[in-house]
Each structure stands twice: as structure tokens, then as C-alpha cells.
Design an enzyme around this catalytic site. Structure first.
Site, PDB file in Angstrom:
ATOM      1  N   GLN A 141       3.715  -4.102 -11.848  1.00  0.00           N
ATOM      2  CA  GLN A 141       3.288  -4.258 -10.519  1.00  0.00           C
ATOM      3  C   GLN A 141       1.556  -3.727 -10.829  1.00  0.00           C
ATOM      4  OE1 GLN A 141       5.373  -4.826  -7.763  1.00  0.00           O
ATOM      5  NE2 GLN A 141       6.104  -5.621  -9.777  1.00  0.00           N
ATOM      6  N   ARG A 152       3.259   0.193  -4.977  1.00  0.00           N
ATOM      7  CA  ARG A 152       2.109  -0.440  -5.133  1.00  0.00           C
ATOM      8  C   ARG A 152       2.579  -1.863  -5.171  1.00  0.00           C
ATOM      9  NH1 ARG A 152       0.339   2.504  -8.719  1.00  0.00           N
ATOM     10  NH2 ARG A 152      -1.549   1.197  -9.173  1.00  0.00           N
ATOM     11  N   ALA A 176       7.676  -1.654   1.006  1.00  0.00           N
ATOM     12  CA  ALA A 176       7.606  -2.221  -0.335  1.00  0.00           C
ATOM     13  C   ALA A 176       6.482  -2.907  -0.721  1.00  0.00           C
ATOM     14  CB  ALA A 176       8.759  -3.158  -0.487  1.00  0.00           C
ATOM     15  N   HIS A 177       6.244  -3.294  -2.050  1.00  0.00           N
ATOM     16  CA  HIS A 177       5.029  -3.806  -2.575  1.00  0.00           C
ATOM     17  C   HIS A 177       4.329  -4.994  -1.735  1.00  0.00           C
ATOM     18  CE1 HIS A 177       7.749  -6.711  -5.343  1.00  0.00           C
ATOM     19  NE2 HIS A 177       7.967  -6.690  -3.923  1.00  0.00           N
ATOM     20  N   GLY A 178       3.075  -4.866  -1.636  1.00  0.00           N
ATOM     21  CA  GLY A 178       2.360  -6.023  -0.875  1.00  0.00           C
ATOM     22  C   GLY A 178       2.511  -6.070   0.603  1.00  0.00           C
TER      23      GLY A 178
END
Length: 340
Positions: free
Chosen positions: A199, A219, A240-242
Site C-alpha cells: 500500500q 492507507r 478501508a484503503h482508498g
């Protein structure tokens, strides 16, 4: 330390509102209508609580001008008592600020840029090329990774972890145990097992954001996870990511938001809502508690997807019927065709 006391007149000046009663009457704490004593301030936010007024012993009561005849004591008269309570709560906050400067047990990298007015607590670790802005407080046991940025007037409570490359704006509050910038859950399947996807993006937290305890904001894999200005996030939330959270959105406890989802501005997400990944939620959307969101929402409004609590025997019968819905729908279509 003795509690700060405020007179009726001082509080009226603070709120810039009308008042009635003894200008020198003082209070030193806030309490509920039922529990308030002569040294307490309390407030009447809803008409259903008027029943407590005849026995209320509060030193000062906040209520609407139209309700002032319901209470004979000292009164602050405002159009929105709940908002006034929120404003007055700042005066009675018992939290003590850290001492200005860096605690001798803190470990701060030589390349870190720490404002002279910042307050760094015991056992804090601050990495290389990290910035901490003016009047910000980093409480005991916090870890701030390399190249992260903490803006002005922030408060990180004890044992917050900020990974490398996280950007936090101004006037942000982060409560204990929260982790910002941990790796998103990214893995590719192979015949030999899961292969980790590193990530490599970061996390951006806007201004005036508050994040509850034991919350995790991952991240991004390729694009940053973004929390815009004025967002409030409760305890035990996973983002969560994004994910991108729009300005002014409120997220209650135990919510989970899967990767790469966009939540609009001024949304309200009640407790235990589960939101699927790679979808978009419109501005001004409200989800009732426990709702499972599997697809995007393009029209603002209130949404829910769970049954209300019911007797267990009825729930068992209804659960069986739920599994029969597809068969019932097919039979109904066949009947409709037959009668045409």
C-alpha cells in the site's frame, strides 16, 4: 484543582443571549435535568423532558424563551438549547492540557519540525521529517511515523499511532488507540497463497475532524484515503484503503466501509452499517443502523435494509418465508401470465 465557576451573567455574555434571575448565581458543572443540583447548569432540549422541571434543582437552566414560565429559577434564554449546551460544554471540559514543550522521555528525530508551542507527552516517538504544528498536543505513548504532518491545534490522545506519510489538518482530535495509515487489505491470490500488494499511498485528514477511539483508517494502495473537513467518526470504525469521505459526514460506531468507496458530503451513517467497496454514495444520504449497503446510492434520502426486532418465534417463521421469496415470486409471475 478547583472547578471553574461561572455566573449567570458570564454565561449569558458567552452565549450572547437573554437571561433571567440572579446575575451572581454561579455553577461549576453540567448535569441532566433529573440529577442537577444548585451548582449545576442543565438544559431543556425537548418538550418531553418538561415533566422534570417541577422538581429540578439546577442553579441555571437553559431553555427557549417560550418555555421560561415553566421554571422559576435562573434561566438562559436561547432558541436552540441543545446547541447552547454544546457551546457551554467547552467551558466545563475537565481535560488538562499537557505542559508546553517536549517531555524528556519523548524520542524525537533530529529532522522533525516541532512547533515551539506544541506539547509532546511522555514516551512519544516522532519520526524523521515529521511536522507538528502550533499548539498541538501529542499525548503519552503516541507514535508518529516519518514524513507525517500534524497541523495546528490538534489533540492526539494517548497511544494513537500515525504511520508514515499521513497528513492531518488543523483542529483535529484523535482518540486513544486509533491507527491512521495502516496497510489496506490488499492481496493477490496465487497457487502458492496470498501475495501482498504493498500500500504505497497515504491518508489525508482534513480540518476540524474528530475520530473516536480504536478506529482504523487504512492507507491507500495507489490513491490516498481521504477524510474531508468537518467529518466526525465514532469509536470502532474501519475505513478501508482508498475510501473518500465527504465534508461534514457523520459516522457512528462499528461501521465498516470497504475499499475505494466514495461517501458524499453531509451524510449520516448510523451504527453497524456495512458498506461495500467500489461504490458511490450521494451527498445527504442517511443510513439507519445495521443497514447493509451493497450498491451505490445516487439519490439523497434515508435508507434501511434490516427487519425490526420481533418475537423469536415470529422471526423463525419469517426467516423461513424469506428463503421462499424467490419461489413465491416465480409462481406469482406464472399466475399473472396465466390470467392474461
Amino acid at each position: 484543582m478547583a472547578a471553574q465557576q461561572y455566573s449567570l451573567q458570564q454565561l449569558a455574555e458567552f452565549l450572547q443571549c437573554e437571561f433571567s434571575g440572579d446575575v451572581d448565581a454561579t455553577v461549576s458543572a453540567i448535569a441532566t435535568l433529573e440529577q442537577a443540583q444548585p451548582l449545576h447548569l442543565t438544559f431543556l432540549a425537548q418538550e418531553k423532558f418538561e415533566k422534570y422541571l417541577p422538581e429540578c434543582e439546577a442553579g441555571i437552566l437553559v431553555l427557549k424563551p417560550a418555555q421560561q414560565t415553566l421554571f422559576d429559577g435562573n434561566k438562559l434564554l436561547v432558541e436552540d438549547p441543545y446547541m447552547a449546551y454544546a457551546q457551554l460544554s467547552h467551558l466545563f471540559d475537565p481535560r488538562q492540557r499537557l505542559a508546553e514543550g517536549i517531555h524528556p522521555t519523548a524520542v524525537v528525530a533530529k529532522t522533525a519540525n516541532i512547533s515551539k508551542s506544541a506539547r509532546i507527552g511522555a514516551g512519544v516517538v516522532i519520526g524523521e521529517n515529521t511536522q507538528v504544528g502550533a499548539n498541538s498536543e501529542i499525548s503519552a505513548g503516541c507514535v508518529i511515523g516519518d514524513t507525517s504532518v500534524i497541523g495546528d491545534d490538534c489533540v492526539l490522545h494517548a497511544n494513537v499511532t500515525v504511520y508514515a506519510g499521513v497528513s492531518i489538518g488543523h483542529q483535529v482530535v484523535v482518540h486513544s488507540g486509533t491507527v491512521l495509515g495502516s496497510d489496506g487489505f490488499g492481496f493477490a491470490p496465487s497457487k502458492d497463497g496470498w501475495v501482498k500488494i504493498h500500500q504505497i499511498a497515504g491518508v489525508q485528514i482534513g480540518n476540524r475532524v474528530e475520530i473516536g477511539s480504536n478506529t482504523s483508517i487504512d492507507r491507500g494502495a495507489l490513491t490516498d484515503t481521504v477524510i474531508e473537513d468537518g467529518v466526525i467518526i465514532d469509536n470502532l470504525v474501519h475505513i478501508a484503503h482508498g475510501v473518500h469521505i465527504g465534508q461534514g459526514t457523520a459516522i457512528a460506531g462499528c461501521v465498516g466501509i470497504a475499499g475505494s468507496t466514495t461517501i458524499g458530503k453531509n451524510c449520516q451513517i448510523a451504527g453497524a452499517v456495512a458498506i461495500n467497496g467500489h461504490i458511490e454514495i450521494a451527498d445527504n444520504t442517511y443510513f439507519h443502523g445495521g443497514t447493509i449497503v451493497t450498491k451505490g446510492i445516487s439519490e439523497p434520502g434515508a435508507y434501511a435494509s434490516i427487519l425490526p426486532v420481533q418475537n423469536v418465534k415470529k422471526w423463525r417463521r419469517n426467516s423461513v418465508r424469506y428463503t421462499q421469496l424467490d419461489d413465491i415470486a416465480t409462481r406469482l409471475k406464472n399466475l399473472e401470465k396465466a390470467v392474461k
